[in-house]
Scaffold this motif. Structure first.
Motif, PDB file in Angstrom:
ATOM      1  N   VAL A 180      42.098  34.745  37.695  1.00  0.00           N
ATOM      2  CA  VAL A 180      41.263  35.545  38.594  1.00  0.00           C
ATOM      3  C   VAL A 180      39.842  35.655  38.054  1.00  0.00           C
ATOM      4  O   VAL A 180      38.870  35.439  38.783  1.00  0.00           O
ATOM      5  CB  VAL A 180      41.870  36.951  38.786  1.00  0.00           C
ATOM      6  N   TRP A 181      39.714  35.979  36.773  1.00  0.00           N
ATOM      7  CA  TRP A 181      38.370  36.105  36.199  1.00  0.00           C
ATOM      8  C   TRP A 181      37.628  34.773  36.247  1.00  0.00           C
ATOM      9  O   TRP A 181      36.417  34.745  36.521  1.00  0.00           O
ATOM     10  CB  TRP A 181      38.444  36.616  34.756  1.00  0.00           C
ATOM     11  N   GLU A 182      38.327  33.692  35.986  1.00  0.00           N
ATOM     12  CA  GLU A 182      37.677  32.375  36.048  1.00  0.00           C
ATOM     13  C   GLU A 182      37.204  32.070  37.470  1.00  0.00           C
ATOM     14  O   GLU A 182      36.065  31.629  37.674  1.00  0.00           O
ATOM     15  CB  GLU A 182      38.650  31.296  35.572  1.00  0.00           C
ATOM     16  N   ARG A 183      38.057  32.316  38.461  1.00  0.00           N
ATOM     17  CA  ARG A 183      37.684  32.041  39.856  1.00  0.00           C
ATOM     18  C   ARG A 183      36.571  32.969  40.337  1.00  0.00           C
ATOM     19  O   ARG A 183      35.796  32.609  41.232  1.00  0.00           O
ATOM     20  CB  ARG A 183      38.901  32.158  40.764  1.00  0.00           C
ATOM     21  N   ALA A 184      36.487  34.154  39.743  1.00  0.00           N
ATOM     22  CA  ALA A 184      35.448  35.119  40.125  1.00  0.00           C
ATOM     23  C   ALA A 184      34.125  34.859  39.413  1.00  0.00           C
ATOM     24  O   ALA A 184      33.199  35.667  39.512  1.00  0.00           O
ATOM     25  CB  ALA A 184      35.929  36.539  39.826  1.00  0.00           C
ATOM     26  N   GLN A 185      34.039  33.749  38.675  1.00  0.00           N
ATOM     27  CA  GLN A 185      32.812  33.331  37.984  1.00  0.00           C
ATOM     28  C   GLN A 185      32.416  34.270  36.845  1.00  0.00           C
ATOM     29  O   GLN A 185      31.235  34.414  36.509  1.00  0.00           O
ATOM     30  CB  GLN A 185      31.643  33.181  38.969  1.00  0.00           C
ATOM     31  N   VAL A 186      33.413  34.902  36.238  1.00  0.00           N
ATOM     32  CA  VAL A 186      33.156  35.648  35.006  1.00  0.00           C
ATOM     33  C   VAL A 186      32.878  34.634  33.896  1.00  0.00           C
ATOM     34  O   VAL A 186      33.598  33.647  33.750  1.00  0.00           O
ATOM     35  CB  VAL A 186      34.359  36.544  34.651  1.00  0.00           C
ATOM     36  N   LEU A 187      31.820  34.864  33.125  1.00  0.00           N
ATOM     37  CA  LEU A 187      31.338  33.836  32.198  1.00  0.00           C
ATOM     38  C   LEU A 187      32.038  33.837  30.844  1.00  0.00           C
ATOM     39  O   LEU A 187      32.246  32.774  30.253  1.00  0.00           O
ATOM     40  CB  LEU A 187      29.833  34.003  31.967  1.00  0.00           C
ATOM     41  N   SER A 188      32.360  35.019  30.340  1.00  0.00           N
ATOM     42  CA  SER A 188      32.842  35.093  28.956  1.00  0.00           C
ATOM     43  C   SER A 188      33.711  36.329  28.777  1.00  0.00           C
ATOM     44  O   SER A 188      33.711  37.237  29.613  1.00  0.00           O
ATOM     45  CB  SER A 188      31.661  35.137  27.983  1.00  0.00           C
ATOM     46  N   THR A 189      34.430  36.358  27.669  1.00  0.00           N
ATOM     47  CA  THR A 189      35.267  37.516  27.361  1.00  0.00           C
ATOM     48  C   THR A 189      35.069  37.946  25.919  1.00  0.00           C
ATOM     49  O   THR A 189      35.038  37.129  25.003  1.00  0.00           O
ATOM     50  CB  THR A 189      36.763  37.210  27.637  1.00  0.00           C
ATOM     51  N   SER A 190      34.890  39.259  25.741  1.00  0.00           N
ATOM     52  CA  SER A 190      34.786  39.843  24.401  1.00  0.00           C
ATOM     53  C   SER A 190      35.358  41.260  24.465  1.00  0.00           C
ATOM     54  O   SER A 190      36.139  41.562  25.365  1.00  0.00           O
ATOM     55  CB  SER A 190      33.342  39.802  23.889  1.00  0.00           C
ATOM     56  N   MET A 191      34.946  42.171  23.542  1.00  0.00           N
ATOM     57  CA  MET A 191      35.748  43.382  23.390  1.00  0.00           C
ATOM     58  C   MET A 191      34.990  44.706  23.289  1.00  0.00           C
ATOM     59  O   MET A 191      35.607  45.735  23.029  1.00  0.00           O
ATOM     60  CB  MET A 191      36.660  43.233  22.161  1.00  0.00           C
ATOM     61  N   GLU A 192      33.690  44.728  23.510  1.00  0.00           N
ATOM     62  CA  GLU A 192      32.957  45.979  23.296  1.00  0.00           C
ATOM     63  C   GLU A 192      32.048  46.420  24.438  1.00  0.00           C
ATOM     64  O   GLU A 192      31.707  47.599  24.544  1.00  0.00           O
ATOM     65  CB  GLU A 192      32.105  45.878  22.017  1.00  0.00           C
ATOM     66  N   ALA A 193      31.620  45.525  25.295  1.00  0.00           N
ATOM     67  CA  ALA A 193      30.519  45.819  26.219  1.00  0.00           C
ATOM     68  C   ALA A 193      30.814  46.945  27.198  1.00  0.00           C
ATOM     69  O   ALA A 193      29.933  47.743  27.518  1.00  0.00           O
ATOM     70  CB  ALA A 193      30.128  44.554  26.991  1.00  0.00           C
ATOM     71  N   ALA A 194      32.037  47.032  27.702  1.00  0.00           N
ATOM     72  CA  ALA A 194      32.330  48.029  28.741  1.00  0.00           C
ATOM     73  C   ALA A 194      32.018  49.440  28.263  1.00  0.00           C
ATOM     74  O   ALA A 194      31.355  50.218  28.960  1.00  0.00           O
ATOM     75  CB  ALA A 194      33.779  47.914  29.194  1.00  0.00           C
ATOM     76  N   ALA A 195      32.483  49.775  27.077  1.00  0.00           N
ATOM     77  CA  ALA A 195      32.222  51.119  26.549  1.00  0.00           C
ATOM     78  C   ALA A 195      30.736  51.330  26.290  1.00  0.00           C
ATOM     79  O   ALA A 195      30.177  52.389  26.614  1.00  0.00           O
ATOM     80  CB  ALA A 195      33.025  51.352  25.274  1.00  0.00           C
ATOM     81  N   ILE A 196      30.086  50.334  25.718  1.00  0.00           N
ATOM     82  CA  ILE A 196      28.658  50.464  25.400  1.00  0.00           C
ATOM     83  C   ILE A 196      27.841  50.652  26.669  1.00  0.00           C
ATOM     84  O   ILE A 196      26.961  51.525  26.740  1.00  0.00           O
ATOM     85  CB  ILE A 196      28.178  49.236  24.599  1.00  0.00           C
ATOM     86  N   PHE A 197      28.126  49.852  27.703  1.00  0.00           N
ATOM     87  CA  PHE A 197      27.368  49.950  28.955  1.00  0.00           C
ATOM     88  C   PHE A 197      27.618  51.278  29.662  1.00  0.00           C
ATOM     89  O   PHE A 197      26.688  51.927  30.146  1.00  0.00           O
ATOM     90  CB  PHE A 197      27.736  48.801  29.890  1.00  0.00           C
TER      91      PHE A 197
END
Length: 254
Positions: A180-197
């Motif tokens: 799903v993420w690939e088809r939705a054109q999500v570029l990358s995956t990591s582990m901290e941004a959601a909380a920081i943003f």
């Protein structure tokens, strides 16, 4: 603003610059500090290691967040209490699109909240979006330095080893979600941004992210070679210079 040390990061407002670079790894904080004109180690407590120095006369800090959103959330909360108001996460990630190559950098414009920490703050309907000023500065910096970059939506997760779906009991479900993420054109995956943003938006401060692509998650190979990190650091520091110049202009306009 206060002078007592924060419990986790062991810093006070005298120890931190307005602009803070956020790697995950304490060793990378030291590496980033090597790009400063001068730097002093201010604290090293738990996973949180901080250096403060200058670049072109601008006071800047780098603090390691540790791995994942829980520790990153604590870090940003306490840095804000120390007076920091502009954060650039410099991290590593797995690529989710075939056009993204090892060693490329990704400037995250927003991120999928596929983690638990930010849900403790606001419902999932609330977006995790990078600050426009920081994102624009990162883009300008990448263009100035002529590094290959991509811009777009990222993905934030809690469990690193779910990238290798063969090892996960929820194999079919996990595989479907990666697709799903690939088809939705999500570029990358990591582990901290959601909380920081999310925390930065709530607290009315600025945050952005630049990631070095060290693995190809769409091929189920999340770590291949640690490349692109120095390029990401250089872009982040150039973005700080851009932001500082803009902030100075705004100051004189008031």
């Amino acid at each position: 603003m206060h002078s007592s040390k924060e419990y986790h990061i062991a810093l006070s407002n005298e120890d931190v610059g307005r602009y803070v670079i956020l790697p995950g790894d304490p060793a990378r904080a030291e590496h980033i500090a090597g790009f400063f004109d001068e730097a002093t180690e201010m604290a090293f407590n738990r996973e949180y290691r901080t250096f403060t120095g200058t670049i072109d006369g601008i006071r800047v800090s780098t603090t390691s967040t540790g791995i994942g959103c829980p520790s990153a959330a604590i870090c940003v909360e306490e840095l804000i209490r120390c007076g920091a108001d502009t954060f650039i996460r410099v991290g590593t990630a797995g690529g989710l699109q075939p056009e993204i190559e090892l060693g490329d950098v990704v400037i995250t414009t927003a991120t999928v909240r596929d983690e638990g920490t930010s849900r403790q703050y606001v419902p999932l309907e609330y977006p995790a979006v990078a600050h426009f000023d920081v994102t624009t500065a990162l883009k300008q910096a990448a263009q100035k330095l002529k590094f290959r970059y991509h811009m777009g939506i990222g993905h934030t997760k809690d469990a690193f080893f779910t990238e290798d779906v063969k090892e996960v009991p929820l194999q079919e479900y996990t595989q479907q979600r990666w697709k799903v993420w690939e088809r939705a054109q999500v570029l990358s995956t990591s582990m901290e941004a959601a909380a920081i943003f999310v925390i930065s938006a709530i607290k009315k401060v600025r945050a952005g992210e630049i990631l070095a692509i060290i693995g190809l998650t769409y091929k189920h190979d999340p770590v291949i070679k640690k490349v692109g990190v120095d390029e990401a650091i250089k872009i982040a520091l150039e973005a700080v210079k851009i932001l500082a110049a803009q902030d100075q202009d705004e100051k004189y306009k008031k």
